[in-house]
Design an enzyme around this catalytic site. Structure first.
Site, PDB file in Angstrom:
ATOM      1  CG  ASN A 145     -12.279  -0.566   3.692  1.00  0.00           C
ATOM      2  OD1 ASN A 145     -12.688  -0.986   4.774  1.00  0.00           O
ATOM      3  ND2 ASN A 145     -11.105   0.036   3.564  1.00  0.00           N
ATOM      4  CG  ASP A 148      -2.066   0.984   1.078  1.00  0.00           C
ATOM      5  OD1 ASP A 148      -3.213   0.524   0.932  1.00  0.00           O
ATOM      6  OD2 ASP A 148      -1.817   2.208   1.103  1.00  0.00           O
ATOM      7  CB  ILE A 149       0.854   4.260  -2.146  1.00  0.00           C
ATOM      8  CG1 ILE A 149       1.945   5.144  -2.679  1.00  0.00           C
ATOM      9  CG2 ILE A 149      -0.414   5.041  -1.873  1.00  0.00           C
ATOM     10  CD1 ILE A 149       1.694   5.691  -4.081  1.00  0.00           C
ATOM     11  CG  HIS A 179      -6.820  -2.871   2.938  1.00  0.00           C
ATOM     12  ND1 HIS A 179      -6.002  -1.763   2.815  1.00  0.00           N
ATOM     13  CD2 HIS A 179      -7.982  -2.534   2.351  1.00  0.00           C
ATOM     14  CE1 HIS A 179      -6.668  -0.796   2.185  1.00  0.00           C
ATOM     15  NE2 HIS A 179      -7.876  -1.238   1.897  1.00  0.00           N
ATOM     16  CD  GLU A 214      -9.629   6.473   0.695  1.00  0.00           C
ATOM     17  OE1 GLU A 214      -8.502   6.303   0.192  1.00  0.00           O
ATOM     18  OE2 GLU A 214      -9.828   6.970   1.823  1.00  0.00           O
ATOM     19  CB  VAL A 215      -9.026   2.056  -4.988  1.00  0.00           C
ATOM     20  CG1 VAL A 215      -8.709   1.498  -6.366  1.00  0.00           C
ATOM     21  CG2 VAL A 215      -8.027   3.147  -4.621  1.00  0.00           C
ATOM     22  CG  HIS A 230      -8.488  -2.906  -2.526  1.00  0.00           C
ATOM     23  ND1 HIS A 230      -9.378  -2.162  -3.275  1.00  0.00           N
ATOM     24  CD2 HIS A 230      -8.341  -2.231  -1.359  1.00  0.00           C
ATOM     25  CE1 HIS A 230      -9.753  -1.100  -2.592  1.00  0.00           C
ATOM     26  NE2 HIS A 230      -9.145  -1.117  -1.409  1.00  0.00           N
TER      27      HIS A 230
HETATM   28  P1  5GP Z   1      -9.733   1.475   0.182  1.00  0.00           P
HETATM   29  O1  5GP Z   1     -10.000   2.675   1.047  1.00  0.00           O
HETATM   30  O2  5GP Z   1     -10.346   1.618  -1.189  1.00  0.00           O
HETATM   31  O3  5GP Z   1     -10.076   0.180   0.849  1.00  0.00           O
HETATM   32  O4  5GP Z   1      -8.168   1.405   0.037  1.00  0.00           O
HETATM   33  C1  5GP Z   1      -7.459   1.870  -1.062  1.00  0.00           C
HETATM   34  C2  5GP Z   1      -5.990   1.768  -0.703  1.00  0.00           C
HETATM   35  O5  5GP Z   1      -5.241   1.894  -1.890  1.00  0.00           O
HETATM   36  C3  5GP Z   1      -5.523   2.853   0.262  1.00  0.00           C
HETATM   37  O6  5GP Z   1      -4.996   2.250   1.436  1.00  0.00           O
HETATM   38  C4  5GP Z   1      -4.467   3.611  -0.538  1.00  0.00           C
HETATM   39  O7  5GP Z   1      -3.359   4.006   0.245  1.00  0.00           O
HETATM   40  C5  5GP Z   1      -4.065   2.613  -1.603  1.00  0.00           C
HETATM   41  N1  5GP Z   1      -3.653   3.215  -2.863  1.00  0.00           N
HETATM   42  C6  5GP Z   1      -4.324   4.189  -3.557  1.00  0.00           C
HETATM   43  N2  5GP Z   1      -3.656   4.495  -4.681  1.00  0.00           N
HETATM   44  C7  5GP Z   1      -2.550   3.709  -4.700  1.00  0.00           C
HETATM   45  C8  5GP Z   1      -1.472   3.560  -5.636  1.00  0.00           C
HETATM   46  O8  5GP Z   1      -1.378   4.228  -6.663  1.00  0.00           O
HETATM   47  N3  5GP Z   1      -0.509   2.652  -5.328  1.00  0.00           N
HETATM   48  C9  5GP Z   1      -0.572   1.881  -4.183  1.00  0.00           C
HETATM   49  N4  5GP Z   1       0.431   1.010  -3.970  1.00  0.00           N
HETATM   50  N5  5GP Z   1      -1.578   1.988  -3.304  1.00  0.00           N
HETATM   51  C10 5GP Z   1      -2.558   2.889  -3.556  1.00  0.00           C
END
Ligand code: 5GP
Ligand code: ZN
Length: 115
Positions: A87, A31-32, A102, A95-96, A100
């Site tokens: 999520n 994760d970034i 985690h 968010e994405v 995925h």
């Molecule tokens: P969500 O809130 O959708 O469950 O989590 C999305 C996750 O993707 C976040 O923890 C965020 O830090 C990670 N993320 C978003 N954009 C990127 C990216 O370009 N590269 C990587 N490695 N992680 C990302």
């Protein structure tokens, strides 16, 4: 594949990532914005927007993602256990919009919910 999906672009190699695992169907990368010493994401290469969009056809890849989680977690140094989170949707804090999983570890994780 979706052109405007950031994780599809990572799968295609258009955006770099710190890869921890890859096979024909699955990619895992760090994760970034890590929320723990070990924090990586396991994603299907097929674009599935959310867990709520997964179908019976997706069950095998979802099972493989879960089976891979402990293996990669150990390799990444989460030797004392880990937390998995998916999520889903707006209320789930997603968010994405590419499904995925985690995987977080390397430290005791705080209690998830307190009522
Ligand atoms: P969500 O809130 O959708 O469950 O989590 C999305 C996750 O993707 C976040 O923890 C965020 O830090 C990670 N993320 C978003 N954009 C990127 C990216 O370009 N590269 C990587 N490695 N992680 C990302
Ligand atoms: Zn996607």
């Amino acid at each position: 594949m979706s052109d405007d999906c950031i994780f599809c672009r990572i799968i295609k190699g258009e955006i770099p990532c710190s890869k921890v695992y890859e096979d024909k169907e699955i990619l895992a990368f760090k994760d970034i914005h890590p929320q723990a010493p070990v924090h990586f994401l396991i994603i299907p290469k097929k674009h599935i927007a959310t867990l709520a969009d997964a179908t019976l056809e997706d069950v095998p890849v979802l099972g493989r993602m879960l089976e891979l989680a402990p293996r990669i977690a150990r390799e990444q140094g989460a030797s004392e256990g880990f937390r998995t989170i998916i999520n889903t949707g707006r209320h789930g804090g997603q968010e994405v919009y590419h499904l995925h999983l985690h995987v977080l570890g390397g430290q005791p994780m705080p209690a998830l919910l307190k009522y």
